[in-house]
Enzyme design. Structure first.
Site, PDB file in Angstrom:
ATOM      1  N   LYS A  75      -9.767 -12.602 -16.159  1.00 47.79           N
ATOM      2  CA  LYS A  75     -10.372 -13.522 -17.420  1.00 47.79           C
ATOM      3  C   LYS A  75      -9.965 -14.670 -17.794  1.00 47.79           C
ATOM      4  O   LYS A  75     -10.735 -15.640 -18.174  1.00 47.79           O
ATOM      5  CB  LYS A  75     -10.079 -12.552 -18.809  1.00 47.79           C
ATOM      6  CG  LYS A  75     -10.747 -12.663 -20.114  1.00 47.79           C
ATOM      7  CD  LYS A  75     -12.095 -12.440 -20.147  1.00 47.79           C
ATOM      8  CE  LYS A  75     -12.198 -10.810 -20.318  1.00 47.79           C
ATOM      9  NZ  LYS A  75     -13.452 -10.505 -20.534  1.00 47.79           N
ATOM     10  N   GLY A 126       0.951  -1.232   0.072  1.00 43.69           N
ATOM     11  CA  GLY A 126      -0.112   0.050   0.044  1.00 43.69           C
ATOM     12  C   GLY A 126       0.950   1.329   0.015  1.00 43.69           C
ATOM     13  O   GLY A 126       1.930   0.947   0.273  1.00 43.69           O
ATOM     14  N   TYR A 172       3.851  -3.037   2.388  1.00 46.38           N
ATOM     15  CA  TYR A 172       3.493  -2.119   3.401  1.00 46.38           C
ATOM     16  C   TYR A 172       2.905  -3.133   4.487  1.00 46.38           C
ATOM     17  O   TYR A 172       2.808  -2.719   5.720  1.00 46.38           O
ATOM     18  CB  TYR A 172       2.133  -1.394   2.902  1.00 46.38           C
ATOM     19  CG  TYR A 172       1.452  -0.546   3.538  1.00 46.38           C
ATOM     20  CD1 TYR A 172       1.960   0.722   4.375  1.00 46.38           C
ATOM     21  CD2 TYR A 172       0.095  -0.950   4.284  1.00 46.38           C
ATOM     22  CE1 TYR A 172       1.036   1.363   5.138  1.00 46.38           C
ATOM     23  CE2 TYR A 172      -0.685  -0.358   5.106  1.00 46.38           C
ATOM     24  CZ  TYR A 172      -0.074   1.100   5.537  1.00 46.38           C
ATOM     25  OH  TYR A 172      -0.684   1.758   6.398  1.00 46.38           O
TER      26      TYR A 172
END
Ligand code: XMP
Length: 515
Positions: free
Chosen positions: A371, A58, A86
């Site tokens: 996908k 992050g 993070y």
């Protein structure tokens, strides 16, 4: 063991650039994984029955006010935890307090060398030196008490650490990114060796679990599904059909913005393949008049979305007693339409909006998948290759592949050029190697010469990209002769076009579609 008992890893999202990839790589290792907001309450996390947790990367600083943090009770759940970047710093700050993490002291971006101190455990079976991918400003500089340092790197003194008896681990680098040489092996060591999770999740388990989940959600209710004929909505429809059978009705909206012969293809495929209730609505006139005079891309998307809602509302009224709307939303749609931590790039018309107005509850069984995973689910469900390997097509259809106003003249050009380009790519046996290929009709006109006459025609832009997960894409290096034949044929066979160009922009900075 039922599919519901399968091990599950929850990825707590703290806004990292690669969060989606973490969940994806965990699934690739045979363990089911989903993403949840980083600050989810511990009891909510618990109720999802995870076997282990991963804290994502992050952009924040762990000591900053308002920085995203996990619920502190999460550390008391007794679950194994892996912190990445993070997430690693969050663990250091939680157990080591102030002073463990230093802001921007060194930091690093790109490939760095990792020196492993403890070639066991997380690094079992791996070399003591390896290249890893980092992207961080802050670093963990001190190992919290009761933790051991496992590795260091040029960019961070504590590049990996652990509290083995609690199965809490942290790494400053990104094992989920391909540039980390042994990223997959590190994740496998953590999942299987450390957390003891078995690699028995696959698409069969996904289908079983999704069917159970859909049955729980829908109960004895009835659902409607917008079927575009694309991979995502087809697989979502097939999955829900397996769960609730004839209580599902699919609606194919012929909005006049499809590729050549697509409406016939979709109706044929579903009528012939699955015993699915399919209603086809001819809405060409109303979509085209809603788009008349509109040139702004987001406004086009908004109007197409709006018309879809109206058509659906009408169909829902006709069908009566419907409570659920099935959508083939997949993870990249969610991200690109904004998750709250990332920016809105384009408002995908199948995300948001519909249920509030229609008072239908959403059923989105593919929401966590990419996908290629959706294609594998489709294979499990027995969908044909024609459906599964068709290149993705945006919900607003040709409206976003025609720059400026959508007119019949430009639609005819878009269909003609697109069909030729597809034929040539298929003839070269490249259809499956390319993620997506299509033609964009521009508003550019230029002078040309055909026969002995001057022409003043439109420019068609061809676009073909390769991609692994649609979040990034490279322009496809198609052979010259494929482009050459496609360009010649388009100029000769599609009325009104006298120039063809090929787009060599990758994503980022471009997006795949032009609008
Ligand atoms: P972009 O252009 O954002 O496209 O790089 C990423 C992928 O999403 C498809 N796309 C859409 N799909 N509804 C959809 O279902 C939409 O509104 C939409 N807009 C773009 C695009 O074709 C590509 O595969």
């Amino acid at each position: 063991m039922t599919a519901m008992d399968a091990d599950k890893v929850l990825v707590l999202d703290f806004g990292g650039q690669y969060t989606h990839l973490i969940a994806r790589r965990v699934r690739d290792c045979g363990v089911y994984s989903e993403i949840v907001p980083g600050d989810s309450p511990a009891d909510e996390i618990c109720s999802r029955g995870p076997s282990a947790l991963i804290f994502s990367g992050g952009p924040g600083n762990v000591y900053a006010g308002g920085a995203p943090r996990p619920d502190p009770d999460v550390f008391s759940l007794g679950l194994p935890i892996l912190g990445i970047c993070y997430g690693h710093q969050l663990i250091a700050a939680h157990f080591g307090g102030c002073g463990c993490v230093n802001r921007g002291r060194r930091g690093g971006y790109g490939r760095v060398n990792l020196q492993v101190d403890e070639p066991t455990d997380l690094f079992s079976g791996l070399p003591e030196q390896m290249e890893v991918w980092v992207s961080h400003g802050d670093v963990v500089e001190e190992v919290p008490e009761s933790f051991v340092r496992l590795a260091g790197s040029e960019s961070s003194a504590v590049a990996a650490m652990a509290r083995p008896e609690r199965r809490i681990y942290g790494v400053q680098f990104h094992p989920e990114v391909r540039h980390t040489s042994y990223g997959r092996e590190i994740l496998q060591n953590w999942l299987h060796r450390i957390c003891g999770l078995s690699a028995d999740w696959n698409m069969v388990s996904f289908v079983d679990e999704a069917v159970e989940q859909i049955r729980r959600q829908i109960g004895d209710g009835r659902a409607i599904c917008g079927l575009s004929g694309g991979v995502d909505s087809s697989v979502a429809a097939a999955l829900v059909h397996r769960a609730i059978g004839e209580r599902l009705t699919c609606v194919f909206v012929d909005h006049g913005l499809h590729r050549r012969d697509e409406p016939e293809l979709v109706r044929g495929m579903f009528a012939g393949h699955m015993d699915i209730n399919l209603v086809s609505v001819d809405a060409r006139e109303r979509f085209l008049s809603a788009l008349r005079g509109v040139t702004d891309p987001e406004e086009k998307r908004r109007r197409v979305g709006h018309e879809f809602i109206s058509v659906f509302e009408e169909q829902a009224r006709v069908l009566g007693d419907l409570r659920f709307l099935v959508q083939g939303t997949i993870y990249p749609d969610v991200v690109e339409s904004g998750t709250g931590v990332s920016a809105v790039i384009k408002s995908h018309h199948n995300v948001g909006g519909l249920p509030e107005r229609m008072e239908l509850e959403l059923v989105e069984p593919l929401r966590d998948l990419f996908k290629d995973e959706v294609r594998r689910v489709g294979e499990e469900l027995g969908l044909t290759e024609d459906i599964l390997w068709r290149h993705p097509f945006p919900g607003p259809g040709l409206a976003v592949r025609i720059l400026g106003e959508v007119t019949e003249e430009k639609l005819a050009i878009a269909r003609g050029a697109d069909a030729i380009f597809e034929e040539e790519i298929r003839a070269a046996d490249l259809y499956r190697d390319v993620w997506q290929s299509f033609a964009v009709v521009t508003d550019l006109r230029s002078v040309g010469v055909m026969g002995d006459d001057r022409t003043y025609g439109r420019t068609v832009m061809l676009r073909a990209v390769t991609s692994e997960d649609v979040m990034t894409a490279e322009w496809a290096r198609l052979p010259d002769d494929v482009l050459d034949t496609a360009a010649r044929r388009i100029v000769n066979e599609v009325r009104g076009v006298n120039r063809v160009a090929y787009d060599i922009t990758s994503k980022p900075p471009g997006t795949i579609e032009w609008e």
